[in-house]
Design a protein around this motif. Structure first.
Motif, PDB file in Angstrom:
ATOM      1  N   LEU A   1     -22.967 -11.151 -10.771  1.00 36.53           N
ATOM      2  CA  LEU A   1     -24.003 -11.861  -9.355  1.00 36.53           C
ATOM      3  C   LEU A   1     -23.243 -11.452  -7.975  1.00 36.53           C
ATOM      4  O   LEU A   1     -22.513 -11.131  -7.732  1.00 36.53           O
ATOM      5  CB  LEU A   1     -24.111 -13.110  -9.469  1.00 36.53           C
ATOM      6  N   VAL A   2     -23.696 -10.256  -7.824  1.00 36.28           N
ATOM      7  CA  VAL A   2     -23.307  -9.146  -6.839  1.00 36.28           C
ATOM      8  C   VAL A   2     -23.246 -10.134  -5.266  1.00 36.28           C
ATOM      9  O   VAL A   2     -23.520 -11.145  -5.215  1.00 36.28           O
ATOM     10  CB  VAL A   2     -24.151  -8.558  -6.063  1.00 36.28           C
ATOM     11  N   GLY A   3     -21.634  -9.829  -4.780  1.00 37.08           N
ATOM     12  CA  GLY A   3     -21.212 -11.016  -4.092  1.00 37.08           C
ATOM     13  C   GLY A   3     -21.301 -10.260  -2.724  1.00 37.08           C
ATOM     14  O   GLY A   3     -21.609  -9.050  -3.034  1.00 37.08           O
ATOM     15  N   PRO A   4     -21.690 -11.324  -1.632  1.00 33.45           N
ATOM     16  CA  PRO A   4     -21.791 -10.953   0.172  1.00 33.45           C
ATOM     17  C   PRO A   4     -21.073  -9.983   0.110  1.00 33.45           C
ATOM     18  O   PRO A   4     -21.201  -8.732   1.451  1.00 33.45           O
ATOM     19  CB  PRO A   4     -21.927 -12.119   0.870  1.00 33.45           C
ATOM     20  N   GLU A   5     -19.785  -9.670   0.534  1.00 30.95           N
ATOM     21  CA  GLU A   5     -19.086  -9.097   0.877  1.00 30.95           C
ATOM     22  C   GLU A   5     -18.887  -7.139  -0.096  1.00 30.95           C
ATOM     23  O   GLU A   5     -18.836  -6.401   0.115  1.00 30.95           O
ATOM     24  CB  GLU A   5     -17.012  -9.036   0.534  1.00 30.95           C
ATOM     25  N   PHE A   6     -18.992  -7.486  -1.551  1.00 25.50           N
ATOM     26  CA  PHE A   6     -19.675  -6.222  -1.823  1.00 25.50           C
ATOM     27  C   PHE A   6     -20.326  -5.687  -1.475  1.00 25.50           C
ATOM     28  O   PHE A   6     -20.388  -4.207  -1.346  1.00 25.50           O
ATOM     29  CB  PHE A   6     -19.688  -6.347  -3.550  1.00 25.50           C
ATOM     30  N   LEU A   7     -21.648  -5.712  -1.294  1.00 22.78           N
ATOM     31  CA  LEU A   7     -23.169  -5.365  -0.082  1.00 22.78           C
ATOM     32  C   LEU A   7     -22.156  -5.458   1.197  1.00 22.78           C
ATOM     33  O   LEU A   7     -23.644  -3.723   0.954  1.00 22.78           O
ATOM     34  CB  LEU A   7     -23.916  -6.883  -0.315  1.00 22.78           C
ATOM     35  N   ALA A   8     -21.489  -5.824   1.281  1.00 26.69           N
ATOM     36  CA  ALA A   8     -21.343  -5.009   2.944  1.00 26.69           C
ATOM     37  C   ALA A   8     -21.134  -3.909   3.272  1.00 26.69           C
ATOM     38  O   ALA A   8     -21.083  -3.302   3.897  1.00 26.69           O
ATOM     39  CB  ALA A   8     -20.674  -6.582   4.142  1.00 26.69           C
TER      40      ALA A   8
ATOM     41  N   GLN B   1     -23.657  -0.519   3.731  1.00 28.92           N
ATOM     42  CA  GLN B   1     -21.776  -0.712   5.055  1.00 28.92           C
ATOM     43  C   GLN B   1     -22.851   0.720   5.917  1.00 28.92           C
ATOM     44  O   GLN B   1     -22.842   0.086   6.801  1.00 28.92           O
ATOM     45  CB  GLN B   1     -21.485   0.209   3.905  1.00 28.92           C
ATOM     46  N   ARG B   2     -23.838   1.367   5.761  1.00 26.28           N
ATOM     47  CA  ARG B   2     -24.981   1.406   6.323  1.00 26.28           C
ATOM     48  C   ARG B   2     -26.033   1.520   6.929  1.00 26.28           C
ATOM     49  O   ARG B   2     -26.746   1.894   7.555  1.00 26.28           O
ATOM     50  CB  ARG B   2     -24.561   3.448   6.597  1.00 26.28           C
ATOM     51  N   SER B   3     -26.176   1.075   6.291  1.00 28.72           N
ATOM     52  CA  SER B   3     -27.980  -0.404   6.323  1.00 28.72           C
ATOM     53  C   SER B   3     -27.712  -1.131   7.665  1.00 28.72           C
ATOM     54  O   SER B   3     -26.702  -1.777   7.885  1.00 28.72           O
ATOM     55  CB  SER B   3     -28.656  -0.827   5.544  1.00 28.72           C
ATOM     56  N   PRO B   4     -28.959  -1.335   7.968  1.00 33.16           N
ATOM     57  CA  PRO B   4     -29.267  -2.602   8.608  1.00 33.16           C
ATOM     58  C   PRO B   4     -28.697  -3.260   9.131  1.00 33.16           C
ATOM     59  O   PRO B   4     -28.878  -3.916   7.967  1.00 33.16           O
ATOM     60  CB  PRO B   4     -30.594  -2.424   9.545  1.00 33.16           C
ATOM     61  N   ALA B   5     -28.365  -4.468   9.979  1.00 29.83           N
ATOM     62  CA  ALA B   5     -28.330  -5.602   9.688  1.00 29.83           C
ATOM     63  C   ALA B   5     -28.487  -7.026   8.570  1.00 29.83           C
ATOM     64  O   ALA B   5     -28.617  -7.719   7.993  1.00 29.83           O
ATOM     65  CB  ALA B   5     -27.312  -6.477  10.474  1.00 29.83           C
ATOM     66  N   GLU B   6     -30.070  -6.397   9.281  1.00 26.01           N
ATOM     67  CA  GLU B   6     -30.966  -6.747   8.735  1.00 26.01           C
ATOM     68  C   GLU B   6     -31.072  -7.053   7.314  1.00 26.01           C
ATOM     69  O   GLU B   6     -31.775  -7.841   6.171  1.00 26.01           O
ATOM     70  CB  GLU B   6     -32.413  -6.740   9.668  1.00 26.01           C
ATOM     71  N   ASP B   7     -30.964  -5.970   6.431  1.00 20.46           N
ATOM     72  CA  ASP B   7     -31.084  -4.996   5.826  1.00 20.46           C
ATOM     73  C   ASP B   7     -30.311  -5.889   4.556  1.00 20.46           C
ATOM     74  O   ASP B   7     -30.660  -6.234   3.175  1.00 20.46           O
ATOM     75  CB  ASP B   7     -31.552  -3.592   4.935  1.00 20.46           C
ATOM     76  N   LEU B   8     -29.118  -6.181   4.724  1.00 20.23           N
ATOM     77  CA  LEU B   8     -28.131  -6.818   4.327  1.00 20.23           C
ATOM     78  C   LEU B   8     -28.660  -8.260   4.185  1.00 20.23           C
ATOM     79  O   LEU B   8     -27.855  -9.202   3.189  1.00 20.23           O
ATOM     80  CB  LEU B   8     -26.677  -6.717   5.332  1.00 20.23           C
ATOM     81  N   ALA B   9     -29.015  -8.670   5.631  1.00 24.22           N
ATOM     82  CA  ALA B   9     -28.873  -9.880   5.665  1.00 24.22           C
ATOM     83  C   ALA B   9     -30.252 -10.635   4.145  1.00 24.22           C
ATOM     84  O   ALA B   9     -29.747 -11.275   3.383  1.00 24.22           O
ATOM     85  CB  ALA B   9     -29.488 -10.369   6.656  1.00 24.22           C
ATOM     86  N   LEU B  10     -30.973  -9.647   3.867  1.00 23.47           N
ATOM     87  CA  LEU B  10     -32.091 -10.012   3.183  1.00 23.47           C
ATOM     88  C   LEU B  10     -31.652  -9.841   1.534  1.00 23.47           C
ATOM     89  O   LEU B  10     -31.807 -10.319   0.843  1.00 23.47           O
ATOM     90  CB  LEU B  10     -33.146  -8.634   2.937  1.00 23.47           C
TER      91      LEU B  10
END
Length: 274
Positions: free
Chosen positions: A159-166, A171-180
């Motif tokens: 299960l990929v963690g939120p820190e890993f995703l960020a 890391q260069r994607s819009p904050a909305e896509d990270l939140a999604l």
């Protein structure tokens, strides 16, 4: 981009997500490709996205890839062939579909994706990725390992963690896509011990090797680095390469317009009729 496509130029793209993700991650690219006049199908692999199965109900890599395999099998014989697009771990499902249905696929596009080669088992890409990682702690960060049991026995899902995703994925994607992504990712099974992953004779020159391949290098990817991406390209001489400057691992989120332009360019250069 001109959206007035003639019938002969209209392509059918099938988009395949990476581990833990789903069809949802392609939403920007789907809109852009459809606006350019193309038909688009974004699939949820088994136990991914909105697919109803639980991860321990998916017993093999073949089962996991079944939604893609069924979509490709459904393409009419003798009609316009498909353009398959795979991201990350989804490249391995692409390879399976190409081996099974080579005459239904005009081209396969690997977007910062695992791209296996003829003569080696499909798991070699994951093995090399892990070999290049200095430590398991660096690789996993805040990802969680989950015990699962299916017909192949006991194993583990990620299960990929939120820190890993960020830090490693968006890391260069819009904050909305990270939140999604944080809201929608599901546990993913790499099927490292699956017989399909270990079969050195699975991918053949006449089938998988006969399909046109294009690799899209995400140049700002800090998960599967540019060096790793080019290592996979070097395994398969003749693969065409496109680059997207500034694209993180989630190229469909960080550079959706640029990715769409690349896909349309590839499609427009194809003669997809028998």
């Amino acid at each position: 981009m001109d959206n007035s496509k003639s019938g002969s130029e209209r392509r059918h793209f099938i988009l395949v997500h990476g581990l833990g993700h789903g069809a949802w991650c392609w939403y920007k690219v789907v809109v852009a490709l459809e606006a350019a006049g193309h038909r688009v199908t974004a699939v949820d692999l088994a136990a991914s996205g909105a697919h109803p199965a639980r991860i321990d109900e998916v017993h093999s890599f073949d089962d996991y890839s079944r939604p893609l395999l069924d979509a490709v099998a459904a393409a009419p014989d003798g009609g316009e062939r498909l353009v398959l697009v795979g991201h990350s771990h989804g490249g391995l499902s692409l390879a399976l579909a190409m081996e099974r249905f080579p005459r239904k696929v005009a081209a396969a596009v690997f977007v910062a994706a695992a791209m296996p080669c003829v003569g080696k088992h499909m798991g070699v890409t994951t093995e090399e990725f892990m070999r290049r990682t200095t430590s398991l702690e660096e690789l996993l960060m805040d990802c969680e390992m989950m015990a699962i049991k299916n017909n192949q026995g006991t194993g583990a899902a990620i299960l990929v963690g939120p820190e890993f995703l960020a830090c490693k994925y968006y890391q260069r994607s819009p904050a909305e896509d990270l939140a999604l992504a944080k809201m929608l990712v599901r546990p993913g099974n790499q099927f490292l011990e699956d017989p399909v992953m270990k079969d050195v004779d699975l991918l053949t020159t006449n089938n998988y090797g006969s399909v046109k391949k294009v690799y899209v290098v995400a140049k700002a990817d800090v998960s599967s680095t540019e060096e790793m991406q080019r290592w996979m390209v070097a395994l398969s001489p003749g693969v065409e390469v496109e680059e997207i400057i500034g694209a993180d691992h989630a190229a469909m989120s960080s550079k959706p317009r640029e990715l769409c332009d690349v896909l349309v360019k590839i499609a427009n250069n194809l003669n997809t009729y028998y």
